[in-house]
Design an enzyme around this catalytic site. Structure first.
Site, short mmCIF file in Angstrom:
data_model
loop_
_atom_site.label_atom_id
_atom_site.label_comp_id
_atom_site.label_asym_id
_atom_site.label_seq_id
_atom_site.Cartn_x
_atom_site.Cartn_y
_atom_site.Cartn_z
CG ASP A 98 3.18 -7.30 4.94
OD1 ASP A 98 3.40 -8.36 5.55
OD2 ASP A 98 2.07 -7.02 4.44
CE LYS B 118 5.18 -15.39 0.31
NZ LYS B 118 5.02 -15.00 -1.08
CG MET C 227 1.23 -5.95 -5.95
SD MET C 227 0.35 -6.93 -4.72
CE MET C 227 -1.33 -6.82 -5.32
#
Length: 532
Positions: free
Chosen positions: A52, A74, A189
């Site tokens: 990642d 991504k 996040m």
């Protein structure tokens, strides 16, 4: 690192990666020093790394030179491989007999979808091993000086995802429950949802003045922390232009930050430090710069090439015949060349009986132990220090120096040695993309220069940008070479060792006030050829 220490690490890290197995590896929060021993072992023995973007870029250097590296992650808003495509890749390559590492940031089972990938592999009969990583939920607040628990402040903490929109009733995060939770709340996040998340907590009764901190790029040289309250944090994030990735900490423990201190207090925080080198491996100097808060940008300026084979074979025979009292190995390639020459002549380390063996640098010391199973009698961090130490000893006769092309003995010239070119240094002429970006930014540059070869090679790659460099050098010999190459020497190490060189880098950084220049973009990924 000694052979014994390496053996201990290998033993604690477990067996090498097995063919046909998928390893779900947590890469930690960003600082490569937080990789686990088990992660290092499987990374260094695998056939494929599917990684990642938030996995530590430096971890890819552990992969074998012939291992395949595939980016499957991504950033937010980008199109990347689908979940199904990633699962298919892991399963198909493991079934083909590869040892597969799926490298993730943080821990694979903490919002890393590791559970889904593990289940997919097992459903197809593929063996899986989970290698836990240090989760950013714990490490990032700690790097900002925020303890998640404290005996008098918080007795527990909750970790939730910030990807869910609090306005959606279908989400799994219970904001009402979090508002009543008496401990610390950690949100991963969640930069994009910070306003809605804070509003949801307030609407469910959480005091609006509850402290909040957002820590971006935690544990790395680009770490920055924004503080506020539930009522003000969204505006502060917008004012500062804070973008992902970041970890939010909500609770009274945020108030403890000022009395503890964190990574942002380190002297090289936010600074990119150029580290020119000649070998294909991460350097101990880079590790020290990272521990001081900087982001080392290792730039290979030359590669070892073949030396004077005939001269080496003759030198090996002469050593065995007692023609030299002192042998100087200028680096690991010199030791390798000597070992090969001894073997070609049907000799081994016993040919050095009675010879005083001197080594320049820790790499040469390690190589002597690894290749010849002997210890250096005299060591020096650079040629200047080694020459001083040899001068303090009794004069025993002839000296043989195994040097790099062009074989200049430098400070050792006072011993009138015989110099044999053990290896040639082939100049690297291609400017790495990351270095090109640093040059194009036009910012002042900082460099840690540990050898004369590194100085001249760096200047060659920098071209006109050489004048923008504030260099710290390891000793007088390197200082002379750096100045001759056009570098500005801002500081010279008080002693010719790596700790003193880092202290000189810190001193040089002070000559460029306000010049913090760590890129705000994605962390650089290492090209395949830049692995050991």
């Amino acid at each position: 690192m000694t052979v014994a220490l390496q053996a201990l690490i290998d033993g604690l890290g477990g067996p090498p990666a097995r063919p046909g197995t998928v390893y779900l590896v947590g890469g930690g929060p960003g600082d490569p020093g937080l990789l686990t021993l088990r992660a290092a072992v499987v990374l260094s023995t695998c056939d494929l790394v599917a990684y990642d973007r938030l996995a530590p870029a430096e971890a890819l250097r552990l992969a074998p030179p012939d291992a395949e590296l595939i980016c499957v992650g991504k950033r937010s808003g980008e199109q990347g491989l689908s979940r199904a495509a990633v699962d298919d890749l892991l399963v198909s390559r493991a079934r083909a007999g590869d040892a597969v590492v799926r490298l993730k940031g943080g821990d694979p089972f903490v919002f890393g979808r590791g559970g889904e990938e593990a289940a997919a592999c097992r459903a197809h009969g593929v063996a899986v091993e989970v290698v836990s990583g240090v989760t950013s939920a714990v490490a990032v607040p700690a790097a900002a000086g925020i303890p998640l628990t404290h005996r008098t402040v918080a007795s527990g903490f909750a970790v939730v995802t910030g990807h869910e929109d609090p306005a959606e009733s279908s989400g799994s995060v219970d904001h009402a429950l979090l508002a009543d939770f008496p401990g610390t709340v950690v949100v991963l996040m969640g930069v994009g949802q910070v306003r809605a998340f804070a509003a949801a907590l307030i609407s469910h009764g959480k005091p609006a003045d509850t402290p909040v901190a957002l820590v971006r790029w935690g544990t790395t040289a680009r770490q920055e922390t924004v503080e506020g309250t539930l009522a003000t944090i969204a505006a502060e994030v917008q004012r500062r232009g804070l973008r992902p990735p970041a970890v939010a900490v909500i609770g009274d423990v945020v108030r403890l930050r000022g009395g503890i201190g964190g990574r942002e207090d380190l002297p090289l925080m936010g600074r990119t430090v150029l580290v020119p080198r000649t070998l294909h491996r991460p350097s101990a100097l880079a590790a020290r710069i990272r521990s001081a808060g900087g982001e080392p940008l290792e730039v290979q300026v030359a590669r070892p090439g073949p030396g004077d084979t005939a001269g080496l074979h003759a030198a090996a025979r002469d050593l065995a015949a007692g023609a030299y009292a002192t042998l100087v190995a200028s680096g690991p390639p010199a030791v390798t060349a000597l070992a090969d020459a001894l073997a070609a002549a049907g000799l081994d380390a016993r040919a050095l009986a009675g010879v005083r063996v001197a080594a320049v640098g820790r790499g040469a010391v390690r190589a002597l132990g690894d290749r010849l199973a002997i210890r250096a009698d005299v060591t020096g961090a650079d040629l200047d220090q080694l020459a001083r130490r040899l001068a303090e000893l009794d004069d025993r006769g002839g000296t043989l120096v195994l040097a790099a092309d062009p074989g200049d003995p430098g400070p050792l010239a006072t011993f009138h040695p015989v110099v044999v070119t053990a290896y040639a240094l082939v100049a690297v002429t291609d400017v790495p993309d990351r270095l090109r970006r640093e040059v194009q930014d036009g910012m002042p540059l900082l460099a840690a220069v540990a050898s004369s070869t590194a100085a001249t090679g760096l200047a060659r790659l920098l071209g006109d940008a050489t004048t923008r460099v504030a260099a710290a050098t390891i000793g007088a010999h390197t200082t002379r070479a750096a100045r001759e190459a056009g570098l500005t020497v801002a500081a010279e190490a008080a002693e010719p060792d790596l700790d003193a060189l880092v202290a000189a880098v810190i001193e040089a950084a002070r000559s460029q006030p306000g010049a913090n220049n760590v890129s705000d973009g994605p962390r650089p990924l290492l090209p395949v050829e830049d692995r050991p």
